[in-house]
Design a protein around this motif. Structure first.
Motif, PDB file in Angstrom:
ATOM      1  N   LYS A 189       6.451   4.984  21.827  1.00 23.71           N
ATOM      2  CA  LYS A 189       7.462   4.470  20.896  1.00 23.71           C
ATOM      3  C   LYS A 189       6.750   3.620  19.840  1.00 23.71           C
ATOM      4  N   PRO A 190       6.281   4.249  18.750  1.00 22.13           N
ATOM      5  CA  PRO A 190       5.583   3.472  17.719  1.00 22.13           C
ATOM      6  C   PRO A 190       6.482   2.379  17.148  1.00 22.13           C
ATOM      7  N   GLU A 191       5.877   1.217  16.939  1.00 22.14           N
ATOM      8  CA  GLU A 191       6.622   0.101  16.364  1.00 22.14           C
ATOM      9  C   GLU A 191       5.709  -0.681  15.427  1.00 22.14           C
ATOM     10  N   THR A 192       6.316  -1.310  14.436  1.00 21.55           N
ATOM     11  CA  THR A 192       5.573  -2.126  13.487  1.00 21.55           C
ATOM     12  C   THR A 192       5.259  -3.462  14.141  1.00 21.55           C
ATOM     13  N   LEU A 193       3.986  -3.856  14.076  1.00 23.92           N
ATOM     14  CA  LEU A 193       3.530  -5.097  14.693  1.00 23.92           C
ATOM     15  C   LEU A 193       3.179  -6.168  13.666  1.00 23.92           C
ATOM     16  N   GLY A 194       2.918  -5.753  12.434  1.00 18.05           N
ATOM     17  CA  GLY A 194       2.562  -6.686  11.379  1.00 18.05           C
ATOM     18  C   GLY A 194       2.428  -5.939  10.068  1.00 18.05           C
ATOM     19  N   VAL A 195       2.413  -6.694   8.985  1.00 17.95           N
ATOM     20  CA  VAL A 195       2.264  -6.094   7.659  1.00 17.95           C
ATOM     21  C   VAL A 195       1.598  -7.094   6.727  1.00 17.95           C
ATOM     22  N   VAL A 196       0.704  -6.584   5.892  1.00 19.40           N
ATOM     23  CA  VAL A 196       0.122  -7.367   4.808  1.00 19.40           C
ATOM     24  C   VAL A 196       0.355  -6.570   3.538  1.00 19.40           C
ATOM     25  N   ARG A 197       0.735  -7.254   2.470  1.00 14.43           N
ATOM     26  CA  ARG A 197       0.936  -6.565   1.202  1.00 14.43           C
ATOM     27  C   ARG A 197       0.292  -7.361   0.095  1.00 14.43           C
ATOM     28  N   ALA A 198      -0.132  -6.648  -0.938  1.00  9.71           N
ATOM     29  CA  ALA A 198      -0.696  -7.285  -2.123  1.00  9.71           C
ATOM     30  C   ALA A 198      -0.218  -6.522  -3.343  1.00  9.71           C
ATOM     31  N   ILE A 199       0.137  -7.276  -4.359  1.00  5.32           N
ATOM     32  CA  ILE A 199       0.576  -6.698  -5.629  1.00  5.32           C
ATOM     33  C   ILE A 199      -0.380  -7.196  -6.700  1.00  5.32           C
ATOM     34  N   ALA A 200      -1.010  -6.259  -7.396  1.00  6.32           N
ATOM     35  CA  ALA A 200      -1.984  -6.601  -8.433  1.00  6.32           C
ATOM     36  C   ALA A 200      -1.298  -6.715  -9.790  1.00  6.32           C
ATOM     37  N   ASP A 201      -1.904  -7.521 -10.651  1.00  2.00           N
ATOM     38  CA  ASP A 201      -1.413  -7.587 -12.023  1.00  2.00           C
ATOM     39  C   ASP A 201      -1.766  -6.266 -12.716  1.00  2.00           C
ATOM     40  N   PRO A 202      -1.182  -5.979 -13.872  1.00  2.00           N
ATOM     41  CA  PRO A 202      -1.413  -4.687 -14.536  1.00  2.00           C
ATOM     42  C   PRO A 202      -2.885  -4.382 -14.838  1.00  2.00           C
ATOM     43  N   ASP A 203      -3.704  -5.416 -15.007  1.00  2.00           N
ATOM     44  CA  ASP A 203      -5.128  -5.202 -15.299  1.00  2.00           C
ATOM     45  C   ASP A 203      -5.983  -5.183 -14.034  1.00  2.00           C
ATOM     46  N   ASN A 204      -5.369  -5.313 -12.869  1.00  2.00           N
ATOM     47  CA  ASN A 204      -6.065  -5.302 -11.584  1.00  2.00           C
ATOM     48  C   ASN A 204      -7.115  -6.416 -11.498  1.00  2.00           C
ATOM     49  N   VAL A 205      -6.825  -7.556 -12.121  1.00  2.00           N
ATOM     50  CA  VAL A 205      -7.738  -8.697 -12.043  1.00  2.00           C
ATOM     51  C   VAL A 205      -7.380  -9.554 -10.837  1.00  2.00           C
ATOM     52  N   ARG A 206      -6.097  -9.831 -10.666  1.00  2.00           N
ATOM     53  CA  ARG A 206      -5.627 -10.689  -9.587  1.00  2.00           C
ATOM     54  C   ARG A 206      -4.554  -9.970  -8.786  1.00  2.00           C
ATOM     55  N   ALA A 207      -4.544 -10.225  -7.506  1.00  2.00           N
ATOM     56  CA  ALA A 207      -3.516  -9.667  -6.631  1.00  2.00           C
ATOM     57  C   ALA A 207      -2.991 -10.778  -5.733  1.00  2.00           C
TER      58      ALA A 207
END
Length: 184
Positions: free
Chosen positions: A82-100
């Protein structure tokens, strides 16, 4: 829109448990909803900076249906019947991919076992490979575990103007620590 990046899937061992780290997919929405509902109120506050009991279907769908070119979310999924989600990390970068900007949450009963470290290390490696220069986030001052994890991973940790929040930042392009998430 970039297709699902299957090459980023990775199996790891955390405390004797076989876990798959992989990019989030739209079909993860039901498991993601269950995962969010399983979090302790304190962990919800640490992640979202407020107590929330429920998340709308639209919100959860938006979190699972991402544009892999501009943002990434890695989920930790149990490799069991029974697969289940144990954790999540997310990152969103700025349009120029300089900072996330990142955010992370691990299931409450799995904290302190290395899963948060594995998720963050996966995201750091991914963003370095994409040429992102700085990974940054904010951490509530009383979220001691996350502050320790950030320091362990090499992030600079500084109190923000808001005394209840710390700004954390990691230079990805050369490994130097940066103050307040600013690039060199």
């Amino acid at each position: 829109i970039r297709p699902y990046p299957q090459e980023l899937e990775q199996t790891i061992d955390v405390g004797g448990r076989n876990i798959l780290l992989r990019p989030i997919r739209p079909e993860d929405e039901p498991a993601h909803r269950t995962f969010l509902a399983s979090l302790q109120p304190e962990d919800v506050k640490y992640r979202f900076f407020s107590y929330r009991r429920e998340f709308s279907a639209d919100t959860v769908a938006r979190w699972t249906q991402i544009d892999y070119d501009r943002e990434m979310a890695f989920v930790a999924v149990s490799r069991s019947d029974k697969p289940e989600t144990l954790g999540v990390v997310r990152a969103i970068a700025d349009p120029d991919n300089v900072r996330a900007e990142f955010a992370i949450v691990v299931r409450s009963d799995l904290k302190g076992r290395g899963l948060g470290y594995a998720l963050m290390a996966k995201m750091i490696g991914y963003l370095r490979g994409r040429g992102t220069r700085v990974l940054f986030g904010q951490v509530l001052a009383y979220n001691e575990r996350m502050l320790m994890l950030a320091r362990r991973l090499g992030f600079s940790v500084e109190r923000s103007r808001d005394s209840e929040v710390y700004d954390v930042a990691l230079a990805l392009d050369d490994g130097r620590l940066l103050s307040g998430g600013q690039s060199a």
